[in-house]
Motif scaffolding. Structure first.
Motif, PDB file in Angstrom:
ATOM      1  N   ILE A  49       0.847  -1.204   0.000  1.00 15.36           N
ATOM      2  CA  ILE A  49       0.000   0.000   0.000  1.00 15.36           C
ATOM      3  C   ILE A  49       0.879   1.250   0.000  1.00 15.36           C
ATOM      4  CG2 ILE A  49      -1.651   1.362   1.363  1.00 15.36           C
ATOM      5  CD1 ILE A  49      -3.010  -0.985   0.148  1.00 15.36           C
ATOM      6  N   ARG A  50       1.914   1.246   0.814  1.00 15.45           N
ATOM      7  CA  ARG A  50       2.812   2.411   0.869  1.00 15.45           C
ATOM      8  C   ARG A  50       3.551   2.600  -0.449  1.00 15.45           C
ATOM      9  NH1 ARG A  50       6.544   3.106   5.552  1.00 15.45           N
ATOM     10  NH2 ARG A  50       7.470   1.178   4.828  1.00 15.45           N
ATOM     11  N   ILE A  51       3.991   1.515  -1.057  1.00 15.68           N
ATOM     12  CA  ILE A  51       4.677   1.611  -2.342  1.00 15.68           C
ATOM     13  C   ILE A  51       3.742   2.185  -3.407  1.00 15.68           C
ATOM     14  CG2 ILE A  51       5.675   0.256  -4.234  1.00 15.68           C
ATOM     15  CD1 ILE A  51       6.842  -1.604  -1.989  1.00 15.68           C
TER      16      ILE A  51
ATOM     17  N   GLU B  71      15.314   4.931  -4.148  1.00 16.83           N
ATOM     18  CA  GLU B  71      14.502   6.061  -3.660  1.00 16.83           C
ATOM     19  C   GLU B  71      13.365   5.566  -2.774  1.00 16.83           C
ATOM     20  OE1 GLU B  71      15.264   8.970  -7.510  1.00 16.83           O
ATOM     21  OE2 GLU B  71      13.609   7.531  -7.557  1.00 16.83           O
ATOM     22  N   LEU B  72      12.704   4.503  -3.200  1.00 13.51           N
ATOM     23  CA  LEU B  72      11.622   3.932  -2.389  1.00 13.51           C
ATOM     24  C   LEU B  72      12.162   3.407  -1.066  1.00 13.51           C
ATOM     25  CD1 LEU B  72       9.654   2.090  -5.192  1.00 13.51           C
ATOM     26  CD2 LEU B  72       8.740   3.900  -3.733  1.00 13.51           C
ATOM     27  N   SER B  73      13.338   2.817  -1.102  1.00  9.78           N
ATOM     28  CA  SER B  73      13.964   2.292   0.106  1.00  9.78           C
ATOM     29  C   SER B  73      14.196   3.404   1.131  1.00  9.78           C
ATOM     30  CB  SER B  73      15.286   1.618  -0.251  1.00  9.78           C
ATOM     31  OG  SER B  73      15.952   1.180   0.890  1.00  9.78           O
ATOM     32  N   LEU B  74      14.723   4.510   0.669  1.00 12.06           N
ATOM     33  CA  LEU B  74      14.960   5.654   1.549  1.00 12.06           C
ATOM     34  C   LEU B  74      13.646   6.233   2.062  1.00 12.06           C
ATOM     35  CD1 LEU B  74      16.978   7.692   2.767  1.00 12.06           C
ATOM     36  CD2 LEU B  74      16.704   9.035   0.669  1.00 12.06           C
ATOM     37  N   LEU B  75      12.712   6.440   1.166  1.00  8.70           N
ATOM     38  CA  LEU B  75      11.424   7.027   1.528  1.00  8.70           C
ATOM     39  C   LEU B  75      10.668   6.185   2.552  1.00  8.70           C
ATOM     40  CD1 LEU B  75       9.114   9.122   0.980  1.00  8.70           C
ATOM     41  CD2 LEU B  75       8.309   7.524  -0.774  1.00  8.70           C
ATOM     42  N   LEU B  76      10.631   4.884   2.341  1.00  3.80           N
ATOM     43  CA  LEU B  76       9.799   3.999   3.162  1.00  3.80           C
ATOM     44  C   LEU B  76      10.575   3.317   4.282  1.00  3.80           C
ATOM     45  CD1 LEU B  76       7.726   2.421   0.260  1.00  3.80           C
ATOM     46  CD2 LEU B  76       7.139   4.391   1.696  1.00  3.80           C
TER      47      LEU B  76
ATOM     48  N   SER C  23      14.541  -2.107   3.360  1.00  2.00           N
ATOM     49  CA  SER C  23      15.709  -2.560   2.604  1.00  2.00           C
ATOM     50  C   SER C  23      15.368  -2.607   1.113  1.00  2.00           C
ATOM     51  CB  SER C  23      16.160  -3.938   3.083  1.00  2.00           C
ATOM     52  OG  SER C  23      15.219  -4.922   2.693  1.00  2.00           O
ATOM     53  N   GLN C  24      16.391  -2.461   0.299  1.00  2.00           N
ATOM     54  CA  GLN C  24      16.174  -2.521  -1.140  1.00  2.00           C
ATOM     55  C   GLN C  24      15.679  -3.895  -1.570  1.00  2.00           C
ATOM     56  OE1 GLN C  24      19.264  -0.928  -3.640  1.00  2.00           O
ATOM     57  NE2 GLN C  24      19.532   0.867  -2.348  1.00  2.00           N
ATOM     58  N   SER C  25      16.132  -4.939  -0.882  1.00  2.50           N
ATOM     59  CA  SER C  25      15.668  -6.281  -1.242  1.00  2.50           C
ATOM     60  C   SER C  25      14.184  -6.442  -0.919  1.00  2.50           C
ATOM     61  CB  SER C  25      16.503  -7.365  -0.551  1.00  2.50           C
ATOM     62  OG  SER C  25      16.372  -7.289   0.845  1.00  2.50           O
ATOM     63  N   SER C  26      13.718  -5.861   0.181  1.00  3.70           N
ATOM     64  CA  SER C  26      12.285  -5.917   0.519  1.00  3.70           C
ATOM     65  C   SER C  26      11.454  -5.140  -0.494  1.00  3.70           C
ATOM     66  CB  SER C  26      12.029  -5.353   1.919  1.00  3.70           C
ATOM     67  OG  SER C  26      12.605  -6.177   2.889  1.00  3.70           O
TER      68      SER C  26
ATOM     69  N   ARG D 219       8.245  -6.753  -7.362  1.00  2.00           N
ATOM     70  CA  ARG D 219       8.122  -7.921  -8.248  1.00  2.00           C
ATOM     71  C   ARG D 219       6.694  -8.465  -8.194  1.00  2.00           C
ATOM     72  NH1 ARG D 219      11.255 -11.159  -5.759  1.00  2.00           N
ATOM     73  NH2 ARG D 219      13.101  -9.981  -6.328  1.00  2.00           N
ATOM     74  N   ILE D 220       6.144  -8.550  -6.991  1.00  2.00           N
ATOM     75  CA  ILE D 220       4.767  -9.025  -6.826  1.00  2.00           C
ATOM     76  C   ILE D 220       3.799  -8.082  -7.535  1.00  2.00           C
ATOM     77  CG2 ILE D 220       2.910  -9.375  -5.132  1.00  2.00           C
ATOM     78  CD1 ILE D 220       5.157 -10.343  -3.183  1.00  2.00           C
TER      79      ILE D 220
END
Length: 114
Positions: free
Chosen positions: A45-47, A60-65, A68-71, A77-78
């Protein structure tokens, strides 16, 4: 006797047929349920909310939220596999955007009921 059960077993066949003709297929309901399961994840939902605002890359999403970049990559991907987000590559960066803005409208409806 429970007040939510008919006391008389009488079926209005015309009503049942009318409603049946207006309902979607079972596959449609299954796909809708799957979509709501997909949207039932806090991080997805946040993404989606972030991508509604701007196209962004994983870092950028990793920093914002604060994830981790892997998460982030896993969740993207989903979402990509279900056609909710698009991606495009620019040099060595991959940018993601919301494919279907109507998905965000579902989220807004949910926010308004809280």
């Amino acid at each position: 006797m429970s007040s939510d059960v008919c006391e008389i077993k009488s079926i209005r066949v015309d009503i049942v047929e009318e409603v049946s003709n207006k309902m979607s297929s079972c596959d449609t309901y299954k796909e809708t349920a799957d979509l709501f399961k997909l949207l039932g994840d806090y991080n997805r939902i946040r993404i989606i909310s972030a991508l509604k605002q701007k196209e962004m890359c994983v870092c950028e999403l990793s920093l914002l939220l604060d994830m981790s970049q892997s998460s982030i990559s896993h969740q993207l991907r989903i979402l990509r596999n279900k056609g909710i987000v698009n991606n495009r590559k620019e040099n060595k960066r991959v940018f993601y955007s919301l494919n279907n803005p109507q998905i965000y409208e579902l989220i807004k409806i949910g926010e308004n009921t809280c």
